[in-house]
Write a protein that holds these residues in place. Structure first.
Motif, PDB file in Angstrom:
ATOM      1  N   ALA A   4       0.817  -1.056  -0.010  1.00 52.39           N
ATOM      2  CA  ALA A   4      -0.096   0.191   0.029  1.00 52.39           C
ATOM      3  C   ALA A   4       0.906   1.146  -0.022  1.00 52.39           C
ATOM      4  N   LEU A   5       1.932   1.242   0.858  1.00 52.49           N
ATOM      5  CA  LEU A   5       2.637   2.302   0.757  1.00 52.49           C
ATOM      6  C   LEU A   5       3.414   2.624  -0.615  1.00 52.49           C
ATOM      7  N   ARG A   6       3.989   1.377  -1.180  1.00 54.50           N
ATOM      8  CA  ARG A   6       4.618   1.768  -2.559  1.00 54.50           C
ATOM      9  C   ARG A   6       3.593   2.153  -3.432  1.00 54.50           C
ATOM     10  N   ARG A   7       2.470   1.674  -3.511  1.00 57.69           N
ATOM     11  CA  ARG A   7       1.431   2.108  -4.372  1.00 57.69           C
ATOM     12  C   ARG A   7       1.120   3.563  -4.089  1.00 57.69           C
ATOM     13  N   GLU A  12       1.779   9.056  -5.948  1.00 56.77           N
ATOM     14  CA  GLU A  12       2.251  10.426  -5.781  1.00 56.77           C
ATOM     15  C   GLU A  12       3.164  10.792  -6.818  1.00 56.77           C
ATOM     16  N   LYS A  13       3.954  10.087  -7.046  1.00 55.56           N
ATOM     17  CA  LYS A  13       4.999  10.316  -8.302  1.00 55.56           C
ATOM     18  C   LYS A  13       4.410  10.573  -9.617  1.00 55.56           C
ATOM     19  N   GLU A  14       3.446   9.572  -9.851  1.00 53.93           N
ATOM     20  CA  GLU A  14       2.742   9.811 -11.119  1.00 53.93           C
ATOM     21  C   GLU A  14       1.986  11.231 -11.226  1.00 53.93           C
TER      22      GLU A  14
END
Length: 124
Positions: A4-7, A12-14
């Motif tokens: 969930a954190l990675r997603r 956020e990056k996208e």
């Protein structure tokens, strides 16, 4: 939890990349509008100079008596129509510039809101 954190980080990056692309598009559009406004100002200045010359000829203040009055009046009205057209175009460009400014302001406000929403509950 890690997924969930990675997603979330990936999302956020996208989102940041999309925001940057939108900002660049607005910047390019704003630069194009600015160039068009500068070109428009030059054209208006040239028309003004020609209009002054033509008005002097119509009043008989100039030495060029070769043109007939009907032809000069036709040129005068064409000049007035062109000036009005340029004025309308300038208004449109100014509206576009204001729209871009508002879009940029909205984007900054949305970014601030996202930053505020990202703060965890204890810090709020």
């Amino acid at each position: 939890a890690k997924r969930a954190l990675r997603r979330r980080r990936k999302l956020e990056k996208e989102t940041k990349q999309l925001i940057k692309q939108e900002e660049l598009k607005r910047l390019h559009k704003a630069q194009a509008v600015q160039r068009q406004l500068e070109e428009l100002e030059e054209r208006q200045r040239a028309l003004e100079i020609f209009g002054v010359k033509l008005e002097r000829e119509l009043r008989g203040e100039s030495d060029s008596g070769t043109k007939d009055e009907t032809r000069m009046l036709h040129e005068w009205f064409q000049l007035v129509l062109e000036k009005n057209k340029l004025t309308r175009y300038e208004s449109e460009l100014l509206i576009i510039a204001q729209e871009l400014e508002l879009e940029d302001h909205q984007s900054r406000l949305e970014q601030k809101l996202r930053e505020k929403m990202a703060i965890d509950g204890k810090s709020k």
